[in-house]
Write a protein that holds these residues in place. Structure first.
Motif, PDB file in Angstrom:
ATOM      1  N   MET A   3       1.229  -1.084   0.207  1.00  0.00           N
ATOM      2  CA  MET A   3      -0.352  -0.315   0.618  1.00  0.00           C
ATOM      3  C   MET A   3       0.615   1.225  -0.058  1.00  0.00           C
ATOM      4  N   GLU A   4       2.354   1.350   0.710  1.00  0.00           N
ATOM      5  CA  GLU A   4       3.432   2.407   0.616  1.00  0.00           C
ATOM      6  C   GLU A   4       3.022   2.686  -0.717  1.00  0.00           C
ATOM      7  N   LEU A   5       3.740   1.963  -1.568  1.00  0.00           N
ATOM      8  CA  LEU A   5       3.954   2.128  -2.842  1.00  0.00           C
ATOM      9  C   LEU A   5       3.452   2.408  -4.014  1.00  0.00           C
ATOM     10  N   ARG A   6       1.729   1.462  -3.864  1.00  0.00           N
ATOM     11  CA  ARG A   6       0.781   2.163  -4.049  1.00  0.00           C
ATOM     12  C   ARG A   6       0.129   3.680  -4.186  1.00  0.00           C
ATOM     13  N   SER A   7      -0.140   3.419  -2.687  1.00  0.00           N
ATOM     14  CA  SER A   7       0.017   5.461  -2.652  1.00  0.00           C
ATOM     15  C   SER A   7       0.567   5.842  -2.817  1.00  0.00           C
ATOM     16  N   LYS A   8       1.922   5.704  -2.591  1.00  0.00           N
ATOM     17  CA  LYS A   8       3.727   6.804  -3.102  1.00  0.00           C
ATOM     18  C   LYS A   8       2.591   7.412  -4.780  1.00  0.00           C
ATOM     19  N   ILE A   9       1.936   6.160  -5.711  1.00  0.00           N
ATOM     20  CA  ILE A   9       2.820   6.338  -7.433  1.00  0.00           C
ATOM     21  C   ILE A   9       1.766   7.401  -7.430  1.00  0.00           C
ATOM     22  N   ILE A  10       0.128   6.787  -6.981  1.00  0.00           N
ATOM     23  CA  ILE A  10      -0.933   7.913  -7.022  1.00  0.00           C
ATOM     24  C   ILE A  10      -0.735   8.888  -6.502  1.00  0.00           C
ATOM     25  N   ASP A  11      -0.143   9.303  -5.453  1.00  0.00           N
ATOM     26  CA  ASP A  11       0.076  10.327  -5.777  1.00  0.00           C
ATOM     27  C   ASP A  11       1.492  11.515  -6.483  1.00  0.00           C
ATOM     28  N   VAL A  12       2.147  10.811  -7.028  1.00  0.00           N
ATOM     29  CA  VAL A  12       3.039  11.450  -7.710  1.00  0.00           C
ATOM     30  C   VAL A  12       2.608  11.826  -9.196  1.00  0.00           C
ATOM     31  N   CYS A  13       1.955  10.750  -9.201  1.00  0.00           N
ATOM     32  CA  CYS A  13       1.084  10.530 -10.342  1.00  0.00           C
ATOM     33  C   CYS A  13       0.245  11.805 -10.883  1.00  0.00           C
ATOM     34  N   ASP A  14      -0.318  12.546  -9.148  1.00  0.00           N
ATOM     35  CA  ASP A  14      -1.669  12.948  -9.817  1.00  0.00           C
ATOM     36  C   ASP A  14      -0.694  15.096  -9.220  1.00  0.00           C
ATOM     37  N   LYS A  15       0.309  14.735  -9.090  1.00  0.00           N
ATOM     38  CA  LYS A  15       1.077  15.794  -8.745  1.00  0.00           C
ATOM     39  C   LYS A  15       1.223  16.282 -10.213  1.00  0.00           C
ATOM     40  N   LYS A  16       2.360  15.470 -10.849  1.00  0.00           N
ATOM     41  CA  LYS A  16       2.521  15.022 -12.407  1.00  0.00           C
ATOM     42  C   LYS A  16       1.394  15.892 -13.432  1.00  0.00           C
ATOM     43  N   ILE A  17       0.717  15.295 -13.251  1.00  0.00           N
ATOM     44  CA  ILE A  17      -0.734  15.425 -13.724  1.00  0.00           C
ATOM     45  C   ILE A  17      -1.541  17.141 -13.186  1.00  0.00           C
ATOM     46  N   PRO A  39      16.397   0.826  -1.321  1.00  0.00           N
ATOM     47  CA  PRO A  39      16.145  -0.366  -2.658  1.00  0.00           C
ATOM     48  C   PRO A  39      15.001  -1.099  -2.801  1.00  0.00           C
ATOM     49  N   GLU A  40      14.528  -1.733  -1.885  1.00  0.00           N
ATOM     50  CA  GLU A  40      13.226  -2.588  -1.387  1.00  0.00           C
ATOM     51  C   GLU A  40      11.943  -2.593  -2.014  1.00  0.00           C
ATOM     52  N   LEU A  41      12.013  -1.015  -2.183  1.00  0.00           N
ATOM     53  CA  LEU A  41      10.636  -0.662  -2.268  1.00  0.00           C
ATOM     54  C   LEU A  41      11.133   0.008  -3.495  1.00  0.00           C
ATOM     55  N   LEU A  42      12.097   0.746  -4.279  1.00  0.00           N
ATOM     56  CA  LEU A  42      12.191   0.363  -5.607  1.00  0.00           C
ATOM     57  C   LEU A  42      12.114  -0.343  -6.655  1.00  0.00           C
ATOM     58  N   MET A  43      13.163  -1.345  -5.811  1.00  0.00           N
ATOM     59  CA  MET A  43      13.112  -2.960  -7.146  1.00  0.00           C
ATOM     60  C   MET A  43      11.417  -3.511  -7.194  1.00  0.00           C
ATOM     61  N   GLU A  44      10.512  -3.097  -5.734  1.00  0.00           N
ATOM     62  CA  GLU A  44       9.490  -3.358  -6.353  1.00  0.00           C
ATOM     63  C   GLU A  44       9.041  -2.994  -7.552  1.00  0.00           C
ATOM     64  N   ALA A  45       8.972  -1.402  -6.959  1.00  0.00           N
ATOM     65  CA  ALA A  45       8.277  -1.030  -8.706  1.00  0.00           C
ATOM     66  C   ALA A  45       9.230  -1.000  -9.607  1.00  0.00           C
TER      67      ALA A  45
END
Length: 72
Positions: A3-17, A39-45
């Motif tokens: 969930m941490e990564l999902r939230s981060k991705i959505i937040d960054v995409c919202d800001k970029k858009i 590094p673990e979160l980066l590799m997950e992404a």
């Protein structure tokens, strides 16, 4: 994907858009600082982006956001 990564991705995409419009593209690096502090979160992404979905280097932010919201 945790969930941490999902939230981060959505937040960054919202800001970029919001700042650059619907046509803005992102890579999985857009979700991380320029230093490798998680590094673990980066590799997950990277695994989700490259191995699981075989996405191009840059993909429209709204597509990534929709994929993450759909649980893909």
């Amino acid at each position: 994907m945790r969930m941490e990564l999902r939230s981060k991705i959505i937040d960054v995409c919202d800001k970029k858009i919001a700042t650059k419009g619907d046509d803005v593209g992102v890579s999985f690096y857009a979700f991380f600082a320029n230093k490798n502090d998680n590094p673990e979160l980066l590799m997950e992404a990277a695994t989700w982006w490259i191995q699981t979905h075989q996405l191009d280097h840059f993909v429209k932010a709204y597509i990534i956001k929709d994929m993450v919201k759909a649980g893909l």
